[in-house]
Design a protein around this motif. Sequence first.
Motif, PDB file in Angstrom:
ATOM      1  N   GLU A  57       2.362 -17.191   3.907  1.00 52.34           N
ATOM      2  CA  GLU A  57       2.096 -15.764   4.037  1.00 52.34           C
ATOM      3  C   GLU A  57       3.277 -15.123   4.741  1.00 52.34           C
ATOM      4  OE1 GLU A  57      -1.377 -14.990   6.383  1.00 52.34           O
ATOM      5  OE2 GLU A  57      -1.009 -16.656   7.755  1.00 52.34           O
ATOM      6  N   SER A  58       3.662 -13.949   4.281  1.00 51.23           N
ATOM      7  CA  SER A  58       4.865 -13.320   4.814  1.00 51.23           C
ATOM      8  C   SER A  58       4.737 -11.805   4.768  1.00 51.23           C
ATOM      9  CB  SER A  58       6.101 -13.771   4.025  1.00 51.23           C
ATOM     10  OG  SER A  58       5.859 -13.725   2.627  1.00 51.23           O
ATOM     11  N   VAL A  59       5.522 -11.151   5.616  1.00 48.54           N
ATOM     12  CA  VAL A  59       5.533  -9.690   5.698  1.00 48.54           C
ATOM     13  C   VAL A  59       6.968  -9.207   5.523  1.00 48.54           C
ATOM     14  CG1 VAL A  59       4.864  -7.669   7.050  1.00 48.54           C
ATOM     15  CG2 VAL A  59       3.653  -9.843   7.383  1.00 48.54           C
ATOM     16  N   PHE A  60       7.139  -8.203   4.685  1.00 46.89           N
ATOM     17  CA  PHE A  60       8.451  -7.623   4.426  1.00 46.89           C
ATOM     18  C   PHE A  60       8.450  -6.159   4.869  1.00 46.89           C
ATOM     19  CE2 PHE A  60       7.683 -10.950   1.417  1.00 46.89           C
ATOM     20  CZ  PHE A  60       8.893 -11.568   1.170  1.00 46.89           C
ATOM     21  N   TRP A  61       9.557  -5.720   5.445  1.00 41.29           N
ATOM     22  CA  TRP A  61       9.764  -4.297   5.700  1.00 41.29           C
ATOM     23  C   TRP A  61      10.634  -3.781   4.559  1.00 41.29           C
ATOM     24  CZ3 TRP A  61       8.073  -0.387   8.687  1.00 41.29           C
ATOM     25  CH2 TRP A  61       8.847   0.792   8.721  1.00 41.29           C
ATOM     26  N   VAL A  62      10.048  -2.939   3.717  1.00 40.35           N
ATOM     27  CA  VAL A  62      10.745  -2.450   2.531  1.00 40.35           C
ATOM     28  C   VAL A  62      11.628  -1.274   2.917  1.00 40.35           C
ATOM     29  CG1 VAL A  62      10.500  -1.542   0.200  1.00 40.35           C
ATOM     30  CG2 VAL A  62       8.845  -3.214   1.069  1.00 40.35           C
ATOM     31  N   GLU A  63      12.934  -1.453   2.785  1.00 38.11           N
ATOM     32  CA  GLU A  63      13.881  -0.396   3.142  1.00 38.11           C
ATOM     33  C   GLU A  63      14.122   0.567   1.987  1.00 38.11           C
ATOM     34  OE1 GLU A  63      17.160  -2.914   4.480  1.00 38.11           O
ATOM     35  OE2 GLU A  63      16.647  -2.383   6.552  1.00 38.11           O
TER      36      GLU A  63
ATOM     37  N   ALA B 285       0.820  -1.207   0.000  1.00 31.76           N
ATOM     38  CA  ALA B 285       0.000   0.000   0.000  1.00 31.76           C
ATOM     39  C   ALA B 285       0.859   1.265   0.000  1.00 31.76           C
ATOM     40  CB  ALA B 285      -0.931  -0.002   1.206  1.00 31.76           C
ATOM     41  N   LEU B 286       0.346   2.290  -0.641  1.00 30.12           N
ATOM     42  CA  LEU B 286       1.033   3.581  -0.662  1.00 30.12           C
ATOM     43  C   LEU B 286       1.092   4.163   0.742  1.00 30.12           C
ATOM     44  CD1 LEU B 286      -0.629   5.110  -3.840  1.00 30.12           C
ATOM     45  CD2 LEU B 286       1.693   4.212  -3.661  1.00 30.12           C
ATOM     46  N   GLY B 287       2.204   4.830   1.043  1.00 27.82           N
ATOM     47  CA  GLY B 287       2.339   5.501   2.331  1.00 27.82           C
ATOM     48  C   GLY B 287       2.764   4.608   3.469  1.00 27.82           C
ATOM     49  N   GLN B 288       3.136   3.366   3.202  1.00 26.90           N
ATOM     50  CA  GLN B 288       3.625   2.508   4.267  1.00 26.90           C
ATOM     51  C   GLN B 288       4.801   1.687   3.772  1.00 26.90           C
ATOM     52  OE1 GLN B 288       1.655  -1.098   5.480  1.00 26.90           O
ATOM     53  NE2 GLN B 288       0.153  -0.926   3.846  1.00 26.90           N
ATOM     54  N   SER B 289       5.516   1.074   4.706  1.00 28.92           N
ATOM     55  CA  SER B 289       6.721   0.318   4.357  1.00 28.92           C
ATOM     56  C   SER B 289       6.533  -1.185   4.457  1.00 28.92           C
ATOM     57  CB  SER B 289       7.880   0.744   5.279  1.00 28.92           C
ATOM     58  OG  SER B 289       8.187   2.112   5.081  1.00 28.92           O
ATOM     59  N   TYR B 290       5.329  -1.637   4.818  1.00 30.53           N
ATOM     60  CA  TYR B 290       5.077  -3.072   4.931  1.00 30.53           C
ATOM     61  C   TYR B 290       4.534  -3.627   3.617  1.00 30.53           C
ATOM     62  CZ  TYR B 290       5.561  -2.578   9.993  1.00 30.53           C
ATOM     63  OH  TYR B 290       6.033  -2.333  11.247  1.00 30.53           O
TER      64      TYR B 290
END
Length: 289
Positions: free
Chosen positions: A135-141, A115-120
């Motif tokens: 299912e997985s979650v990434f923190w986009v640097e 989603a726009l405006g977030q880093s997940y």
Amino acid sequence: MADGKGEVMDRALVERIGKLDLQSSPLEDLQLARVVTRKQQALTFYGYSSDNDDSDADEEDGRMHTRRERHDNGNMRYLKTYQNAVDAHGRPYERLVEEKHFDVDGVCRVDVHFALGQSYLYRKHYFANQRLKSESVFWVEDEVTMACIKTGWWRQYYDTGNVASEMQYDHHGIRMGFCKRYAPDGVIEWVKDYTKDYQERLAAFNRRKGELSSLSVMEAAKQLGFEAIPETVKEVNSVYRTKCAPVHPDKTPDPDATEVFISLSRARDVLVAYFEKKEADAGKKPNGV
């Protein structure tokens, strides 16, 4: 010259307006400072028709684009939704918003949402029977290169729907908490409490640090192998380098060697502090530093 005039105008504007706030500052000030670049939508309600309202146009940089690819049989193969963006160096790139991959039968097998405006970034992988596979979650640097670290819960499933594994990652991208692996029938085959391990190691390290911080000068000297307090810092550093060379963490993987290295380093720090204090009144650095 124009740039110089612009800087002068900006400086004068800052001095006149002061600190701005989106809620309390006048719209005119926000527009002069180019914080708000849109015009106020003021109109007369009587006679207004939404069918003819073209006064509030959208900016082009908010436009979403979708790329579609299909299998030879016509079913969807790939779908990507993105926004055109520009990086810090002025180079264009596609900012991913959503991405889906479909098999030849048109079944979605991979579903990605960023989603726009977030880093997940969230990614789900499906079996052919449409049961969740992982299912997985990434923190986009970095949105440009899409460099990420693992974060949150990562789960894998059997095609029956039972959980195969669940791992939790912290903000460093390191496993934390209880992590588990299961057999197909749901029986736990492996479990580890990483947070407990970290807390125990942290407590042990802090205890060692506390013990070392209470070292006397004489104890520190003996730690480095001196029979008495050495005469200069130069002697301390010489012995320290000799003793640390074989136990430095970069030289050996032995965990016991790391503890020895920490102890020697702390002893050296205690002696250096002793000489600094001793010679402070003389207004000179300790000899050998």
